[in-house]
Design an enzyme around this catalytic site. Structure first.
Site, PDB file in Angstrom:
ATOM      1  N   HIS A  38      11.052   0.958   3.851  1.00 42.54           N
ATOM      2  CA  HIS A  38      10.674  -0.453   3.821  1.00 42.54           C
ATOM      3  C   HIS A  38      11.303  -1.049   5.004  1.00 42.54           C
ATOM      4  O   HIS A  38      11.140  -2.207   5.086  1.00 42.54           O
ATOM      5  CB  HIS A  38      10.705  -1.418   2.584  1.00 42.54           C
ATOM      6  CG  HIS A  38       9.911  -0.918   1.349  1.00 42.54           C
ATOM      7  ND1 HIS A  38       8.705  -0.606   1.782  1.00 42.54           N
ATOM      8  CD2 HIS A  38      10.074  -0.709   0.093  1.00 42.54           C
ATOM      9  CE1 HIS A  38       8.050  -0.369   0.437  1.00 42.54           C
ATOM     10  NE2 HIS A  38       8.926  -0.301  -0.553  1.00 42.54           N
ATOM     11  N   TYR A  85      -4.606  -1.220   5.059  1.00 40.76           N
ATOM     12  CA  TYR A  85      -4.850  -1.053   3.781  1.00 40.76           C
ATOM     13  C   TYR A  85      -6.376  -1.361   3.567  1.00 40.76           C
ATOM     14  O   TYR A  85      -7.048  -0.601   2.777  1.00 40.76           O
ATOM     15  CB  TYR A  85      -3.977  -2.038   2.690  1.00 40.76           C
ATOM     16  CG  TYR A  85      -4.178  -1.742   1.625  1.00 40.76           C
ATOM     17  CD1 TYR A  85      -3.621  -0.916   0.614  1.00 40.76           C
ATOM     18  CD2 TYR A  85      -5.149  -2.674   0.629  1.00 40.76           C
ATOM     19  CE1 TYR A  85      -3.713  -0.506  -0.751  1.00 40.76           C
ATOM     20  CE2 TYR A  85      -5.451  -2.432  -0.579  1.00 40.76           C
ATOM     21  CZ  TYR A  85      -4.547  -1.440  -1.462  1.00 40.76           C
ATOM     22  OH  TYR A  85      -4.751  -1.364  -2.760  1.00 40.76           O
ATOM     23  N   GLY A 124       0.915  -1.067   0.075  1.00 37.95           N
ATOM     24  CA  GLY A 124       0.088   0.038   0.195  1.00 37.95           C
ATOM     25  C   GLY A 124       0.919   1.237   0.021  1.00 37.95           C
ATOM     26  O   GLY A 124       0.449   2.434   0.387  1.00 37.95           O
ATOM     27  N   THR A 125       2.181   1.294  -0.337  1.00 38.26           N
ATOM     28  CA  THR A 125       3.062   2.228  -0.253  1.00 38.26           C
ATOM     29  C   THR A 125       2.761   3.382  -1.217  1.00 38.26           C
ATOM     30  O   THR A 125       2.673   4.521  -0.800  1.00 38.26           O
ATOM     31  CB  THR A 125       4.350   1.929  -0.669  1.00 38.26           C
ATOM     32  OG1 THR A 125       4.808   0.658   0.001  1.00 38.26           O
ATOM     33  CG2 THR A 125       5.338   2.838  -0.296  1.00 38.26           C
ATOM     34  N   THR A 126       2.324   3.217  -2.334  1.00 39.43           N
ATOM     35  CA  THR A 126       2.132   4.115  -3.489  1.00 39.43           C
ATOM     36  C   THR A 126       0.749   5.152  -3.043  1.00 39.43           C
ATOM     37  O   THR A 126       0.933   6.321  -3.078  1.00 39.43           O
ATOM     38  CB  THR A 126       1.933   3.398  -4.746  1.00 39.43           C
ATOM     39  OG1 THR A 126       2.888   2.718  -5.104  1.00 39.43           O
ATOM     40  CG2 THR A 126       1.750   4.790  -5.779  1.00 39.43           C
ATOM     41  N   LYS A 128      -4.239  -3.569  -9.890  1.00 41.52           N
ATOM     42  CA  LYS A 128      -5.683  -3.228  -9.221  1.00 41.52           C
ATOM     43  C   LYS A 128      -5.902  -3.023  -7.910  1.00 41.52           C
ATOM     44  O   LYS A 128      -6.865  -2.112  -7.839  1.00 41.52           O
ATOM     45  CB  LYS A 128      -5.911  -5.106  -9.208  1.00 41.52           C
ATOM     46  CG  LYS A 128      -6.346  -5.587 -10.773  1.00 41.52           C
ATOM     47  CD  LYS A 128      -7.041  -7.078 -10.291  1.00 41.52           C
ATOM     48  CE  LYS A 128      -7.203  -7.697 -11.496  1.00 41.52           C
ATOM     49  NZ  LYS A 128      -7.900  -9.213 -11.110  1.00 41.52           N
TER      50      LYS A 128
END
Length: 333
Positions: A142, A232, A79-81, A299
């Site tokens: 990270h 997320y 879910g970083t972006t 997705k």
């Protein structure tokens, strides 16, 4: 060193930016091959490629966050972006309220707006110039919390840390597709099963998954003022509630006027996967760390793992995570 210098290999997987001191350290560490045959090395319980380990060590030694800084943490493909887009938009929203057409997200990839500590800034220099960034500066990482703390404890007062956690099954599947796109290849079922086995054993970059998640979960329990643990799946399910929670944690809550004027909805629309993936900047070109921008968008769905994992694989993941997190209070549905 065992890491191949293939042209399509990202810098963080290589071994061409390692000091003699770190080479000596690596030679003494437990090692494994990742599912594609590249060397991973275990340092203080976490797995790294050589260049990544060097950068982590440099972050620990040289990075000193300001108390106004914000650090966004996650596992790769966790879910970083999306988190980068949301936090950047929430923190800097006043600058673009009058003219959304000049918003940086429309012309820059989220990873270029929120730089990685170890994958970008300290991958190129032990002493990057951080003064060029506006305050509050937003970084991402990270790194496992214990690894990050070796840097953050040098600060006179703590900075804010936001962690986003995604279920292991969707993280795994997203990671699988990412590696396919990254290496510009279509890896078969045999490789899929090798990657699954590696995840189950915890042998993945920055892994094991459960140790990473637990480190930030426990951090959030110990220091609620400076740690925010986000799921997320909850952001997907209740975006408005979660973005308001995020803004409050970062000490920039939405005012009643902003809520009435639709500021929350504007940010959610701007940062939606559909919107970001359709922007020209995210369809072509590369980020500053040399990775194609389109690789970061697929997705983003919850439950896509059902289209890829066998029932046995899904059950195995569930049992491992339940066992590893038992007693922590952290539960995945």
């Amino acid at each position: 060193m065992e890491v191949s210098q293939e042209p399509q290999l990202p810098n963080y997987m290589k071994d061409d930016h390692v000091s003699q001191e770190t080479e000596n350290l690596i030679a003494s560490l437990p090692s494994e091959k990742d599912f594609m045959g590249y060397g991973l090395y275990n340092y203080k319980g976490c797995w790294y490629y050589p260049n990544t380990l060097q950068a982590v060590l440099d972050v620990q030694k040289h990075f000193k966050p300001r108390d106004t800084d914000i650090i966004l943490a996650s596992l790769p493909k966790g879910g970083t972006t999306w988190l980068k887009s949301l936090v950047f938009s929430v923190v800097h929203r006043e600058k673009y309220q009058e003219n959304q057409q000049i918003h940086p997200l429309l012309s820059q990839n989220p990873h270029d707006l929120v730089p990685f500590l170890e994958l970008e800034l300290y991958a190129n220099s032990q002493t990057p110039d951080l003064t060029k960034f506006p305050s509050p500066m937003i970084f991402s990482t990270h790194m496992h919390l214990q690894a990050l703390r070796e840097a953050t404890t040098k600060a006179s007062s703590p900075c804010k840390i936001v962690y986003v956690c995604r279920g292991i099954k969707d993280t795994f599947v997203s990671g699988w597709h990412y590696r396919n796109m990254l290496h510009r290849s279509k890896m078969g079922q045999a490789t899929f099963e090798l990657m699954f086995d590696a995840y189950c054993r915890g042998v993945l970059l920055y892994g094991p998954y459960w140790e990473h998640v637990l480190s930030y979960w426990n951090g959030s329990l110990e220091d609620k003022e400076n740690f925010l643990f986000m799921r997320y799946e909850e952001i997907i399910e209740e975006p408005r509630v979660q973005i308001k929670r995020l803004a409050e944690f970062l000490n920039c809550p939405f005012t009643e006027e902003e809520e009435e004027n639709g500021s929350v909805e504007e940010i959610l629309k701007l940062c939606s996967l559909r919107n970001l993936s359709n922007l020209e900047v995210n369809k072509k070109g590369t980020t500053r760390i040399g990775i194609d921008t389109q690789v970061f968008f697929r997705k983003g769905e919850v439950g896509d793992w059902k289209n890829h994992l066998t029932p046995h694989m899904a059950k195995t993941f569930d049992e491992i995570v339940e066992h590893r997190l038992r007693g922590s209070g952290l539960i995945f549905q």
